[in-house]
Design a protein around this motif. Structure first.
Motif, PDB file in Angstrom:
ATOM      1  N   VAL A  72      64.607   3.456 104.022  1.00  0.00           N
ATOM      2  CA  VAL A  72      65.562   2.509 103.437  1.00  0.00           C
ATOM      3  C   VAL A  72      66.817   3.261 102.993  1.00  0.00           C
ATOM      4  O   VAL A  72      67.942   2.849 103.292  1.00  0.00           O
ATOM      5  CB  VAL A  72      64.926   1.733 102.252  1.00  0.00           C
ATOM      6  N   VAL A  73      66.604   4.391 102.320  1.00  0.00           N
ATOM      7  CA  VAL A  73      67.754   5.166 101.822  1.00  0.00           C
ATOM      8  C   VAL A  73      68.658   5.580 102.984  1.00  0.00           C
ATOM      9  O   VAL A  73      69.885   5.435 102.919  1.00  0.00           O
ATOM     10  CB  VAL A  73      67.279   6.414 101.024  1.00  0.00           C
ATOM     11  N   SER A  74      68.065   6.059 104.067  1.00  0.00           N
ATOM     12  CA  SER A  74      68.904   6.543 105.172  1.00  0.00           C
ATOM     13  C   SER A  74      69.692   5.387 105.800  1.00  0.00           C
ATOM     14  O   SER A  74      70.828   5.578 106.233  1.00  0.00           O
ATOM     15  CB  SER A  74      68.068   7.291 106.210  1.00  0.00           C
ATOM     16  N   ARG A  75      69.123   4.186 105.790  1.00  0.00           N
ATOM     17  CA  ARG A  75      69.860   3.041 106.350  1.00  0.00           C
ATOM     18  C   ARG A  75      70.944   2.549 105.399  1.00  0.00           C
ATOM     19  O   ARG A  75      72.000   2.113 105.833  1.00  0.00           O
ATOM     20  CB  ARG A  75      68.900   1.937 106.758  1.00  0.00           C
ATOM     21  N   ILE A  76      70.669   2.618 104.100  1.00  0.00           N
ATOM     22  CA  ILE A  76      71.698   2.237 103.115  1.00  0.00           C
ATOM     23  C   ILE A  76      72.906   3.171 103.259  1.00  0.00           C
ATOM     24  O   ILE A  76      74.057   2.730 103.209  1.00  0.00           O
ATOM     25  CB  ILE A  76      71.126   2.303 101.670  1.00  0.00           C
ATOM     26  N   LEU A  77      72.618   4.449 103.503  1.00  0.00           N
ATOM     27  CA  LEU A  77      73.705   5.448 103.518  1.00  0.00           C
ATOM     28  C   LEU A  77      74.432   5.545 104.868  1.00  0.00           C
ATOM     29  O   LEU A  77      75.387   6.309 104.989  1.00  0.00           O
ATOM     30  CB  LEU A  77      73.130   6.825 103.147  1.00  0.00           C
ATOM     31  N   ARG A  78      74.019   4.749 105.851  1.00  0.00           N
ATOM     32  CA  ARG A  78      74.633   4.878 107.178  1.00  0.00           C
ATOM     33  C   ARG A  78      76.144   4.625 107.139  1.00  0.00           C
ATOM     34  O   ARG A  78      76.590   3.556 106.698  1.00  0.00           O
ATOM     35  CB  ARG A  78      74.002   3.883 108.164  1.00  0.00           C
ATOM     36  N   GLY A  79      76.879   5.582 107.608  1.00  0.00           N
ATOM     37  CA  GLY A  79      78.328   5.426 107.734  1.00  0.00           C
ATOM     38  C   GLY A  79      79.070   5.391 106.418  1.00  0.00           C
ATOM     39  O   GLY A  79      80.231   4.991 106.358  1.00  0.00           O
ATOM     40  N   THR A  80      78.405   5.836 105.332  1.00  0.00           N
ATOM     41  CA  THR A  80      79.084   5.738 104.035  1.00  0.00           C
ATOM     42  C   THR A  80      80.004   6.940 103.760  1.00  0.00           C
ATOM     43  O   THR A  80      80.707   6.928 102.755  1.00  0.00           O
ATOM     44  CB  THR A  80      78.059   5.633 102.878  1.00  0.00           C
ATOM     45  N   LYS A  81      79.982   7.933 104.651  1.00  0.00           N
ATOM     46  CA  LYS A  81      80.867   9.095 104.433  1.00  0.00           C
ATOM     47  C   LYS A  81      82.321   8.597 104.390  1.00  0.00           C
ATOM     48  O   LYS A  81      82.785   7.924 105.313  1.00  0.00           O
ATOM     49  CB  LYS A  81      80.678  10.103 105.573  1.00  0.00           C
ATOM     50  N   GLY A  82      82.990   8.912 103.296  1.00  0.00           N
ATOM     51  CA  GLY A  82      84.373   8.435 103.134  1.00  0.00           C
ATOM     52  C   GLY A  82      84.457   6.994 102.680  1.00  0.00           C
ATOM     53  O   GLY A  82      85.550   6.434 102.546  1.00  0.00           O
ATOM     54  N   HIS A  83      83.292   6.352 102.487  1.00  0.00           N
ATOM     55  CA  HIS A  83      83.277   4.953 102.045  1.00  0.00           C
ATOM     56  C   HIS A  83      82.451   4.779 100.779  1.00  0.00           C
ATOM     57  O   HIS A  83      81.722   3.808 100.627  1.00  0.00           O
ATOM     58  CB  HIS A  83      82.741   4.052 103.165  1.00  0.00           C
ATOM     59  N   ILE A  84      82.526   5.773  99.897  1.00  0.00           N
ATOM     60  CA  ILE A  84      81.835   5.673  98.603  1.00  0.00           C
ATOM     61  C   ILE A  84      82.880   5.655  97.495  1.00  0.00           C
ATOM     62  O   ILE A  84      83.724   6.552  97.413  1.00  0.00           O
ATOM     63  CB  ILE A  84      80.844   6.843  98.413  1.00  0.00           C
ATOM     64  N   LEU A  85      82.858   4.599  96.716  1.00  0.00           N
ATOM     65  CA  LEU A  85      83.782   4.482  95.583  1.00  0.00           C
ATOM     66  C   LEU A  85      83.002   4.749  94.304  1.00  0.00           C
ATOM     67  O   LEU A  85      82.051   4.034  93.996  1.00  0.00           O
ATOM     68  CB  LEU A  85      84.390   3.065  95.520  1.00  0.00           C
ATOM     69  N   ASN A  86      83.410   5.800  93.602  1.00  0.00           N
ATOM     70  CA  ASN A  86      82.702   6.205  92.391  1.00  0.00           C
ATOM     71  C   ASN A  86      83.450   5.716  91.153  1.00  0.00           C
ATOM     72  O   ASN A  86      84.564   6.157  90.871  1.00  0.00           O
ATOM     73  CB  ASN A  86      82.592   7.736  92.399  1.00  0.00           C
ATOM     74  N   PHE A  87      82.818   4.804  90.423  1.00  0.00           N
ATOM     75  CA  PHE A  87      83.463   4.179  89.260  1.00  0.00           C
ATOM     76  C   PHE A  87      83.150   4.916  87.954  1.00  0.00           C
ATOM     77  O   PHE A  87      83.504   4.436  86.891  1.00  0.00           O
ATOM     78  CB  PHE A  87      83.015   2.719  89.116  1.00  0.00           C
ATOM     79  N   ASN A  88      82.466   6.050  88.040  1.00  0.00           N
ATOM     80  CA  ASN A  88      82.163   6.775  86.800  1.00  0.00           C
ATOM     81  C   ASN A  88      83.460   7.213  86.137  1.00  0.00           C
ATOM     82  O   ASN A  88      84.370   7.673  86.800  1.00  0.00           O
ATOM     83  CB  ASN A  88      81.280   7.989  87.100  1.00  0.00           C
ATOM     84  N   GLY A  89      83.502   7.059  84.836  1.00  0.00           N
ATOM     85  CA  GLY A  89      84.723   7.446  84.121  1.00  0.00           C
ATOM     86  C   GLY A  89      85.602   6.255  83.786  1.00  0.00           C
ATOM     87  O   GLY A  89      86.591   6.384  83.075  1.00  0.00           O
ATOM     88  N   ILE A  90      85.229   5.071  84.295  1.00  0.00           N
ATOM     89  CA  ILE A  90      85.995   3.876  83.950  1.00  0.00           C
ATOM     90  C   ILE A  90      85.343   3.195  82.749  1.00  0.00           C
ATOM     91  O   ILE A  90      84.121   3.066  82.692  1.00  0.00           O
ATOM     92  CB  ILE A  90      86.052   2.908  85.146  1.00  0.00           C
ATOM     93  N   LYS A  91      86.189   2.775  81.803  1.00  0.00           N
ATOM     94  CA  LYS A  91      85.658   2.066  80.624  1.00  0.00           C
ATOM     95  C   LYS A  91      85.176   0.672  81.030  1.00  0.00           C
ATOM     96  O   LYS A  91      85.685   0.085  81.981  1.00  0.00           O
ATOM     97  CB  LYS A  91      86.759   1.935  79.565  1.00  0.00           C
ATOM     98  N   ASP A  92      84.212   0.154  80.285  1.00  0.00           N
ATOM     99  CA  ASP A  92      83.694  -1.193  80.550  1.00  0.00           C
ATOM    100  C   ASP A  92      84.822  -2.204  80.440  1.00  0.00           C
ATOM    101  O   ASP A  92      85.417  -2.382  79.379  1.00  0.00           O
ATOM    102  CB  ASP A  92      82.587  -1.499  79.533  1.00  0.00           C
ATOM    103  N   LYS A  93      85.165  -2.841  81.561  1.00  0.00           N
ATOM    104  CA  LYS A  93      86.313  -3.758  81.585  1.00  0.00           C
ATOM    105  C   LYS A  93      86.042  -5.023  80.767  1.00  0.00           C
ATOM    106  O   LYS A  93      86.946  -5.689  80.313  1.00  0.00           O
ATOM    107  CB  LYS A  93      86.672  -4.125  83.030  1.00  0.00           C
ATOM    108  N   ARG A  94      84.743  -5.367  80.602  1.00  0.00           N
ATOM    109  CA  ARG A  94      84.413  -6.576  79.840  1.00  0.00           C
ATOM    110  C   ARG A  94      84.686  -6.356  78.362  1.00  0.00           C
ATOM    111  O   ARG A  94      85.113  -7.255  77.651  1.00  0.00           O
ATOM    112  CB  ARG A  94      82.932  -6.945  80.052  1.00  0.00           C
ATOM    113  N   ILE A  95      84.427  -5.102  77.891  1.00  0.00           N
ATOM    114  CA  ILE A  95      84.661  -4.805  76.473  1.00  0.00           C
ATOM    115  C   ILE A  95      86.165  -4.644  76.234  1.00  0.00           C
ATOM    116  O   ILE A  95      86.705  -5.147  75.253  1.00  0.00           O
ATOM    117  CB  ILE A  95      83.887  -3.531  76.053  1.00  0.00           C
TER     118      ILE A  95
END
Ligand SMILES: [Zn+2]
Length: 268
Positions: A242-265
């Motif tokens: 499952v993991v290998s299929r989820i990751l198919r073609g994701t090179k260059g297509h991963i958006l990392n949102f770590n470091g963003i404050k909670d927009k709802r708060i």
């Protein structure tokens, strides 16, 4: 069309065959009352084209309505999420993520045959779902010919699938869902991982979830995932196939949102 000429002959007081020829079909033009000189073959072509155009429009409208008709969202307000409504300040991490999401939308839009997945990962409340829907809306509105887009909140999806066990009238059977998701052009799977957290045995997806996720990710090569899971957690939650299929073609297509404050708060 020879039928038309014999018909015109029978009504020769009304339709008069003239000596003029249609420059396209080289057949005699007919003089009809109030209409003037017409070529019956040209008229038939016009009608055929109008019919084709109508059928094309119905098909296109239906394809674009897939998003509203078949999606499962947590909150109906999600449908309104666009790039423009994702408010960012210039030169921030958010502005950068929005730009990356726009570029990915452009790739899916311009290359309907391009097969790659996208992952939007990071903590809850940072706008992953917003940008995933923004990508879908942009493609749904702008693709010519249309691309069938659908948004699936993963918890709602598995709730529907489980409910279908006891409801013979439900459309949401494993078979229907898997066939449908295979046939559309672009899928968002929203909040991947939360279905496993819900099953009690946190961070360990049940066999049922694994099998369905495998079937979906194996047959559909254009999926955008949003998830709170890190890549390490992803590997711990699902089996390697499952993991290998989820990751198919994701090179260059991963958006990392770590470091963003909670927009709802932030909104308060
Ligand atoms: Zn003609």
């Amino acid at each position: 069309m020879s039928d038309f000429y014999s018909l015109a002959g029978a009504f020769k007081n009304i339709f008069k065959t003239t000596k003029d020829e249609c420059p396209i079909h080289h057949k005699p033009m007919i003089e009809a009352p109030r209409v003037g000189k017409i070529c019956p073959l040209c008229e038939k072509e016009k009608l055929d084209n109008a019919e084709k155009e109508m059928v094309r429009k119905i098909y296109e409208d239906n394809a674009r309505k897939t998003l509203l008709r078949k999606s499962l969202v947590d909150d109906p307000a999600t449908y309104a999420c666009t790039f423009d409504s994702y408010i960012v300040k210039n030169a921030t991490l958010e502005a950068n993520l929005r730009q990356q999401a726009r570029l990915i939308a452009g790739q899916y839009l311009k290359c309907p045959d391009a097969k790659f997945n996208t992952i939007l990962s990071g903590p809850p409340g940072v706008g992953k779902t917003h940008l995933a829907m923004a990508i879908l809306n942009a493609i749904n509105d702008n693709a010519h010919p249309p691309q069938k887009c659908v948004f699936m909140n993963v918890v709602s999806l598995f709730m529907q699938l489980r409910a279908s066990f006891d409801d013979s009238t439900s459309w949401w059977t494993e078979k229907n869902v898997e066939r449908f998701l295979k046939d559309v052009d672009l899928v968002v799977i929203d909040d991947l991982g939360s279905e496993s957290a819900m099953s009690g045995n946190a961070r360990d997806a049940t066999q049922f979830v694994q099998t369905i996720l495998y079937n979906i990710t194996n047959s559909q090569r254009r999926i955008i995932f949003t998830t709170n899971l890190t890549q390490n957690q992803l590997v711990k939650t699902y089996n390697s196939k499952v993991v290998s299929r989820i990751l198919r073609g994701t090179k260059g297509h991963i958006l990392n949102f770590n470091g963003i404050k909670d927009k709802r708060i932030e909104a308060f």
